[in-house]
Write a protein that holds these residues in place. Structure first.
Motif, PDB file in Angstrom:
ATOM      1  N   UNK A 299     -10.336   6.950  -4.655  1.00 11.80           N
ATOM      2  CA  UNK A 299     -11.083   6.103  -3.715  1.00 11.80           C
ATOM      3  C   UNK A 299     -10.173   5.081  -3.023  1.00 11.80           C
ATOM      4  N   UNK A 300     -10.432   4.837  -1.751  1.00 10.82           N
ATOM      5  CA  UNK A 300      -9.648   3.857  -0.995  1.00 10.82           C
ATOM      6  C   UNK A 300      -9.668   2.509  -1.706  1.00 10.82           C
ATOM      7  N   UNK A 301     -10.799   2.145  -2.255  1.00  2.00           N
ATOM      8  CA  UNK A 301     -10.914   0.843  -2.924  1.00  2.00           C
ATOM      9  C   UNK A 301      -9.929   0.715  -4.080  1.00  2.00           C
ATOM     10  N   UNK A 302      -9.654   1.810  -4.769  1.00  3.33           N
ATOM     11  CA  UNK A 302      -8.680   1.777  -5.867  1.00  3.33           C
ATOM     12  C   UNK A 302      -7.277   1.555  -5.312  1.00  3.33           C
TER      13      UNK A 302
ATOM     14  N   UNK B  13      -8.320  10.593   0.278  1.00  8.31           N
ATOM     15  CA  UNK B  13      -9.045  11.849   0.025  1.00  8.31           C
ATOM     16  C   UNK B  13      -8.086  12.932  -0.463  1.00  8.31           C
ATOM     17  N   UNK B  14      -6.924  13.015   0.161  1.00  8.15           N
ATOM     18  CA  UNK B  14      -5.936  14.019  -0.244  1.00  8.15           C
ATOM     19  C   UNK B  14      -5.493  13.795  -1.686  1.00  8.15           C
TER      20      UNK B  14
ATOM     21  N   UNK C 197       0.825  -1.213   0.000  1.00  8.21           N
ATOM     22  CA  UNK C 197       0.000   0.000   0.000  1.00  8.21           C
ATOM     23  C   UNK C 197       0.857   1.261   0.000  1.00  8.21           C
ATOM     24  N   UNK C 198       1.973   1.264   0.718  1.00 10.61           N
ATOM     25  CA  UNK C 198       2.832   2.447   0.747  1.00 10.61           C
ATOM     26  C   UNK C 198       3.414   2.774  -0.616  1.00 10.61           C
TER      27      UNK C 198
ATOM     28  N   UNK D 125      -6.919   2.560   9.015  1.00  8.52           N
ATOM     29  CA  UNK D 125      -7.963   2.755   8.016  1.00  8.52           C
ATOM     30  C   UNK D 125      -8.336   4.225   7.929  1.00  8.52           C
ATOM     31  N   UNK D 126      -8.396   4.887   9.060  1.00 12.50           N
ATOM     32  CA  UNK D 126      -8.719   6.317   9.087  1.00 12.50           C
ATOM     33  C   UNK D 126      -7.671   7.129   8.335  1.00 12.50           C
ATOM     34  N   UNK D 127      -6.402   6.834   8.568  1.00 17.46           N
ATOM     35  CA  UNK D 127      -5.330   7.545   7.866  1.00 17.46           C
ATOM     36  C   UNK D 127      -5.324   7.218   6.379  1.00 17.46           C
ATOM     37  N   UNK D 128      -5.609   5.961   6.041  1.00 19.58           N
ATOM     38  CA  UNK D 128      -5.674   5.572   4.633  1.00 19.58           C
ATOM     39  C   UNK D 128      -6.787   6.339   3.927  1.00 19.58           C
ATOM     40  N   UNK D 129      -7.924   6.477   4.579  1.00 11.19           N
ATOM     41  CA  UNK D 129      -9.031   7.243   4.006  1.00 11.19           C
ATOM     42  C   UNK D 129      -8.641   8.708   3.812  1.00 11.19           C
ATOM     43  N   UNK D 130      -7.943   9.276   4.792  1.00 17.67           N
ATOM     44  CA  UNK D 130      -7.504  10.669   4.690  1.00 17.67           C
ATOM     45  C   UNK D 130      -6.498  10.863   3.564  1.00 17.67           C
ATOM     46  N   UNK D 131      -5.576   9.928   3.431  1.00 15.47           N
ATOM     47  CA  UNK D 131      -4.577  10.007   2.368  1.00 15.47           C
ATOM     48  C   UNK D 131      -5.257   9.851   1.009  1.00 15.47           C
TER      49      UNK D 131
END
Length: 92
Positions: free
Chosen positions: A57-60, A52-53, A3-4, A44-50
């Motif tokens: 979409x997180x799913x992508x 969004x930035x 993911x990184x 998960x919260x940080x992943x969603x924020x990143x």
């Protein structure tokens, strides 16, 4: 791909710096750097924020980070084609 590494590639395709993404995602630049080096796993919260930035979409991000063998419903060729298409869309 991890993911990184996906986050880093998407950030670069968006022509954004770590500072820009970290500010928009409300995480420290050093934390984002560790994530991009796959030395930390984002919550998960940080992943969603990143996501969004990056306006992705997180799913992508999760799809791009998935191991090909874990997506058994489609062929390796289809996965490769989808991945290339997604990265092209992100870059546009």
């Amino acid at each position: 791909m991890k993911i990184g590494s996906v986050i880093k590639k998407c950030r670069k395709l968006r022509n954004m710096t770590q500072l820009q993404v970290s500010a928009l995602a409300d995480v420290s630049e050093s934390y984002l750097s560790l994530i991009e080096k796959d030395k930390r796993q984002p919550t998960l919260s940080n992943l969603e924020s990143i996501a969004d930035a990056l306006q992705i979409p997180v799913s992508i991000l999760v799809f791009l980070a998935a191991k090909q063998e874990s997506i058994s419903e489609i062929t390796d060729t289809q996965i490769e084609s989808l991945t290339k298409t997604i990265y092209s869309m992100i870059e546009a």
